[in-house]
Design a protein around this motif. Sequence first.
Motif, PDB file in Angstrom:
ATOM      1  N   TRP A 158       6.133  50.524 -32.173  1.00  0.00           N
ATOM      2  CA  TRP A 158       6.630  50.679 -33.541  1.00  0.00           C
ATOM      3  C   TRP A 158       6.305  49.452 -34.394  1.00  0.00           C
ATOM      4  O   TRP A 158       5.815  49.571 -35.514  1.00  0.00           O
ATOM      5  N   ARG A 159       6.570  48.279 -33.852  1.00  0.00           N
ATOM      6  CA  ARG A 159       6.283  47.041 -34.595  1.00  0.00           C
ATOM      7  C   ARG A 159       4.786  46.879 -34.853  1.00  0.00           C
ATOM      8  O   ARG A 159       4.371  46.434 -35.921  1.00  0.00           O
ATOM      9  N   GLU A 160       3.988  47.243 -33.885  1.00  0.00           N
ATOM     10  CA  GLU A 160       2.541  47.158 -34.064  1.00  0.00           C
ATOM     11  C   GLU A 160       2.080  48.118 -35.150  1.00  0.00           C
ATOM     12  O   GLU A 160       1.235  47.770 -35.985  1.00  0.00           O
ATOM     13  N   ASN A 161       2.632  49.324 -35.169  1.00  0.00           N
ATOM     14  CA  ASN A 161       2.289  50.295 -36.212  1.00  0.00           C
ATOM     15  C   ASN A 161       2.669  49.783 -37.594  1.00  0.00           C
ATOM     16  O   ASN A 161       1.921  49.960 -38.564  1.00  0.00           O
ATOM     17  N   LEU A 162       3.836  49.170 -37.711  1.00  0.00           N
ATOM     18  CA  LEU A 162       4.270  48.622 -38.996  1.00  0.00           C
ATOM     19  C   LEU A 162       3.294  47.558 -39.490  1.00  0.00           C
ATOM     20  O   LEU A 162       2.919  47.533 -40.667  1.00  0.00           O
ATOM     21  N   ALA A 163       2.881  46.683 -38.600  1.00  0.00           N
ATOM     22  CA  ALA A 163       1.956  45.612 -38.980  1.00  0.00           C
ATOM     23  C   ALA A 163       0.598  46.186 -39.380  1.00  0.00           C
ATOM     24  O   ALA A 163      -0.039  45.685 -40.329  1.00  0.00           O
ATOM     25  N   LEU A 164       0.146  47.226 -38.689  1.00  0.00           N
ATOM     26  CA  LEU A 164      -1.143  47.830 -39.020  1.00  0.00           C
ATOM     27  C   LEU A 164      -1.112  48.474 -40.403  1.00  0.00           C
ATOM     28  O   LEU A 164      -2.045  48.325 -41.196  1.00  0.00           O
ATOM     29  N   VAL A 165      -0.032  49.191 -40.711  1.00  0.00           N
ATOM     30  CA  VAL A 165       0.087  49.817 -42.029  1.00  0.00           C
ATOM     31  C   VAL A 165       0.156  48.760 -43.119  1.00  0.00           C
ATOM     32  O   VAL A 165      -0.486  48.879 -44.172  1.00  0.00           O
ATOM     33  N   ALA A 166       0.934  47.709 -42.903  1.00  0.00           N
ATOM     34  CA  ALA A 166       1.052  46.641 -43.898  1.00  0.00           C
ATOM     35  C   ALA A 166      -0.292  45.965 -44.146  1.00  0.00           C
ATOM     36  O   ALA A 166      -0.662  45.691 -45.298  1.00  0.00           O
ATOM     37  N   ALA A 167      -1.043  45.714 -43.084  1.00  0.00           N
ATOM     38  CA  ALA A 167      -2.359  45.090 -43.237  1.00  0.00           C
ATOM     39  C   ALA A 167      -3.327  46.028 -43.950  1.00  0.00           C
ATOM     40  O   ALA A 167      -4.152  45.593 -44.767  1.00  0.00           O
ATOM     41  N   LEU A 177       4.224  41.961 -45.071  1.00  0.00           N
ATOM     42  CA  LEU A 177       5.345  41.187 -44.534  1.00  0.00           C
ATOM     43  C   LEU A 177       5.659  41.544 -43.086  1.00  0.00           C
ATOM     44  O   LEU A 177       6.354  40.789 -42.412  1.00  0.00           O
ATOM     45  N   ALA A 178       5.193  42.672 -42.603  1.00  0.00           N
ATOM     46  CA  ALA A 178       5.407  43.042 -41.207  1.00  0.00           C
ATOM     47  C   ALA A 178       4.400  42.311 -40.327  1.00  0.00           C
ATOM     48  O   ALA A 178       3.212  42.238 -40.653  1.00  0.00           O
ATOM     49  N   GLU A 179       4.871  41.786 -39.218  1.00  0.00           N
ATOM     50  CA  GLU A 179       4.008  41.070 -38.280  1.00  0.00           C
ATOM     51  C   GLU A 179       3.944  41.834 -36.967  1.00  0.00           C
ATOM     52  O   GLU A 179       4.908  42.503 -36.582  1.00  0.00           O
ATOM     53  N   PRO A 180       2.823  41.737 -36.263  1.00  0.00           N
ATOM     54  CA  PRO A 180       2.739  42.396 -34.955  1.00  0.00           C
ATOM     55  C   PRO A 180       3.695  41.746 -33.973  1.00  0.00           C
ATOM     56  O   PRO A 180       4.134  40.602 -34.175  1.00  0.00           O
ATOM     57  N   PRO A 181       4.082  42.455 -32.921  1.00  0.00           N
ATOM     58  CA  PRO A 181       5.007  41.874 -31.936  1.00  0.00           C
ATOM     59  C   PRO A 181       4.396  40.671 -31.251  1.00  0.00           C
ATOM     60  O   PRO A 181       3.192  40.627 -30.982  1.00  0.00           O
ATOM     61  N   HIS A 182       5.228  39.687 -31.008  1.00  0.00           N
ATOM     62  CA  HIS A 182       4.772  38.476 -30.332  1.00  0.00           C
ATOM     63  C   HIS A 182       5.034  38.569 -28.826  1.00  0.00           C
ATOM     64  O   HIS A 182       5.872  39.357 -28.378  1.00  0.00           O
ATOM     65  N   ILE A 183       4.310  37.776 -28.072  1.00  0.00           N
ATOM     66  CA  ILE A 183       4.536  37.723 -26.630  1.00  0.00           C
ATOM     67  C   ILE A 183       5.953  37.216 -26.381  1.00  0.00           C
ATOM     68  O   ILE A 183       6.344  36.167 -26.901  1.00  0.00           O
ATOM     69  N   GLN A 184       6.717  37.957 -25.613  1.00  0.00           N
ATOM     70  CA  GLN A 184       8.114  37.607 -25.390  1.00  0.00           C
ATOM     71  C   GLN A 184       8.243  36.758 -24.125  1.00  0.00           C
ATOM     72  O   GLN A 184       8.465  37.255 -23.032  1.00  0.00           O
ATOM     73  N   TRP A 185       8.087  35.476 -24.316  1.00  0.00           N
ATOM     74  CA  TRP A 185       8.300  34.572 -23.199  1.00  0.00           C
ATOM     75  C   TRP A 185       8.737  33.236 -23.756  1.00  0.00           C
ATOM     76  O   TRP A 185       8.511  32.921 -24.917  1.00  0.00           O
TER      77      TRP A 185
END
Length: 259
Positions: A158-167, A177-185
Amino acid sequence: MPEFTKWPSFPFEGDIRVKQIDDPVEVEPSRKGEDSADCVACAAPDEAYIWVSDRWRVRAMDQPSGLPMVLILESRSHLDLGDLPNLLAAELGVMTVRLERAVRSLDGVARVHVNRWGDGSAHLHMWFLARPYGRLQLRGTFLSLWDAILPPIPEMQWRENLALVAAWLAEFGGRPLAEPPHIQWQAPSSFSADGDTDTEIGAGTGTTRESDSNGTSAPTPAEPISSVAALEEPDDEAAATQAASASPDPAGDATPTNA
């Protein structure tokens, strides 16, 4: 029963009963945000949106839902559809086509339904709902209902889709303003037998919250929009109150259309 209850796209089965139709009220109640001073859309900061420009903003739900993408296109000015001046009316057509193309460019999207109801909120808002490829049962006018029935899609997708549409939109102007998901570590600064803190991703478009060892958390506040119904459902309590005050003898949703 109406014929559409026999359609393959109708989401329900079993015994169904039609509600009694209420008598019409003499005066319809005000919608949410008729006055710009009380309008949630006007008060929302740009950071609540995935893409903004001088005259338009695009907003997502506060969490994933059953469809690959559900977005809201809003005018920045406090106007309804019939109030748009010629410039914004012409731009609305351009923005509708542009956003439809952006959502349709996502993997797994077959069609994009474009809807406008306007019974719940006064500020102009157009809905864009992505119908998943191959899901023939979701075709047609009940897509917004299926969105609330289907299990939510994975949050990372979902977050990746938001970032793709925003770009995609930003290629033609405005600010994403939407950013792709970051590596969670996390790389700990020190090692200990029992950790004191951890970080978890919140449910919203960019919310994080920190949890301590006693289990309490402090989520970043946000104005939630969880579904189509959450914004489009008219205020029945206000309607009943206003109807009662307008007449001593009390004598009231809309069918979505796809573009």
